[in-house]
Design a protein around this motif. Sequence first.
Motif, PDB file in Angstrom:
ATOM      1  N   ARG A 151      60.125  28.690  40.323  1.00 42.36           N
ATOM      2  CA  ARG A 151      59.761  28.055  41.657  1.00 42.36           C
ATOM      3  C   ARG A 151      58.285  27.342  41.222  1.00 42.36           C
ATOM      4  O   ARG A 151      58.221  26.271  41.461  1.00 42.36           O
ATOM      5  N   ASP A 185      53.169  32.030  44.336  1.00 46.37           N
ATOM      6  CA  ASP A 185      53.405  31.730  45.787  1.00 46.37           C
ATOM      7  C   ASP A 185      53.239  33.074  46.262  1.00 46.37           C
ATOM      8  O   ASP A 185      53.230  34.099  45.991  1.00 46.37           O
ATOM      9  N   ARG A 189      57.493  23.150  41.193  1.00 45.74           N
ATOM     10  CA  ARG A 189      56.557  22.761  42.079  1.00 45.74           C
ATOM     11  C   ARG A 189      55.304  22.123  41.361  1.00 45.74           C
ATOM     12  O   ARG A 189      54.741  21.114  42.049  1.00 45.74           O
ATOM     13  N   GLN A 248      54.106  18.134  41.376  1.00 43.74           N
ATOM     14  CA  GLN A 248      53.659  17.480  42.740  1.00 43.74           C
ATOM     15  C   GLN A 248      52.070  17.877  42.869  1.00 43.74           C
ATOM     16  O   GLN A 248      51.222  17.081  43.372  1.00 43.74           O
ATOM     17  N   GLN A 249      51.585  19.198  42.369  1.00 48.30           N
ATOM     18  CA  GLN A 249      50.146  19.214  42.307  1.00 48.30           C
ATOM     19  C   GLN A 249      49.315  18.824  41.324  1.00 48.30           C
ATOM     20  O   GLN A 249      48.180  18.777  41.414  1.00 48.30           O
TER      21      GLN A 249
END
Length: 477
Positions: free
Chosen positions: A451, A103, A455, A458-459
């Motif tokens: 992180r 990110d 995450r 979901q991807q």
Amino acid sequence: MATTVIRNADLVIAWDATEKQHLYLTDAEVAYRDGQITFVGRGYDGPADEVIDGKGMMVMPGLVNIHCHPSSEPMNKGLIDEIGSPGLYNSSLYEYMPIFRADAEAVPSCVRVALSELLLSGVTTVADLSMAHPGWLDLLGESGMRVCIAPMFRSARWATKNGHTVEYAWDEAAGEKSMTEAFSLIERAEQHPSGRLFGMVVPAQIDTCSETLLRESFQEATKKNLSWQIHAAQSVHEFHEITRRSGFTPIGWLDSMDLLSERSIIGHGIFLDDHPRTKWHTENDLDRLAATGTTVAHCPTVFARRGIAMRSFGRYRKRGVNMGVGTDTYPHNMLDELRLVSYLARTQSEDPRSLTSTDLFDAATIGGATALNRDDIGRLAPGCRADFVMVDVTHPQMRPSRDPMRSLIYAAGDRAIRSVHVDGQAVVRDGKVLTMDYEGAAAHLDEAQKRIIARAPQQDWAHRPVDKISPPTFRWA
Ligand SMILES: [Zn+2]
């Protein structure tokens, strides 16, 4: 202007401009002024404002890495080391790479980690192929390295919704816009106060760029006299995607558009028409690369992880292809990468004579410099930049010392590197990066990766937890 002299080096890897090759020069001296080499040889008697003791040292040119992704790859450690999509010929590009992206907060630490590791392994020039990110130029300036900034742009994004087909979401206008932004970023890089940044034009991948974007970007690169690099022939999926779209192999399609040339670099150029995994009906691709003076950016680690290898480095070289080397992924260790280049070349060709250490070191120095359109790096000669590495030839792993370059590549690796200099400035000394906080950035990545892992499901198309996508080495008790 102060002159620095390295006195009484045991050995200098000096450039023989007449023969156009490196040679071992014993008991030699190197002098430089204002970041530029003024003397390489024996018996220097010019000015010497500062003296560096070269006793016990081998002075070699800094290595040139022509393909690297510092802003993203450090995040993948521990995640995609052992995975490749079974339904997509074991490539990791389409199913896994997009879901583990760093990110925005993590990007600067990724860059610092990758560049620090490269410096520690003797790289002084690197091509940074990244999507543009805030503060990029200043980060590169801070590193003290010579960097070819290579902002990637494209007309489409890829994704898979099932693990066995790749879908492309096209937005040609967005591709044009990011190409324009890439050109202005390159212009700003060339004016950066560090004076060490220059640029390259990079339509990201052959399967994500429209024909118009490819042609326009190449035209502009020619006009500005910049190198032009594209990912092509990097997966079996991509090979067949291009044959379906165009009737040509990826290399053949580029050739049909006159996009192969001395300014062109193909990363990674593995899946040619005569690679055993492509089973195509022609055998022209290797000759096309050689005849046009195209460079191949060879980065074996990231492919070897998935059981994929070029066939083979020595064959390309013997056919006359200009070869350069890149690290692409962690460990961002150019000497480790060179060792793997050599062993894979020999195992793939089943021939210990297929690739010499001379070819190997050439690829990591002058081959890369040629690709980047620079005749002032990758060699130690008067007039060249003072980008050099001092190697401790008395290190136990450098002995016996009959052939120090082989001792370095096949045994000691970066452990024998004492200092690294760019434009004459020390950027590494005694195993420490002087320009960036390597340890701090690495610690920051540890936090960031948590992180990314949270995450990722979901991807992912199947919403799998990361331990299912990439099972750990041992069960965590
Ligand atoms: Zn790449």
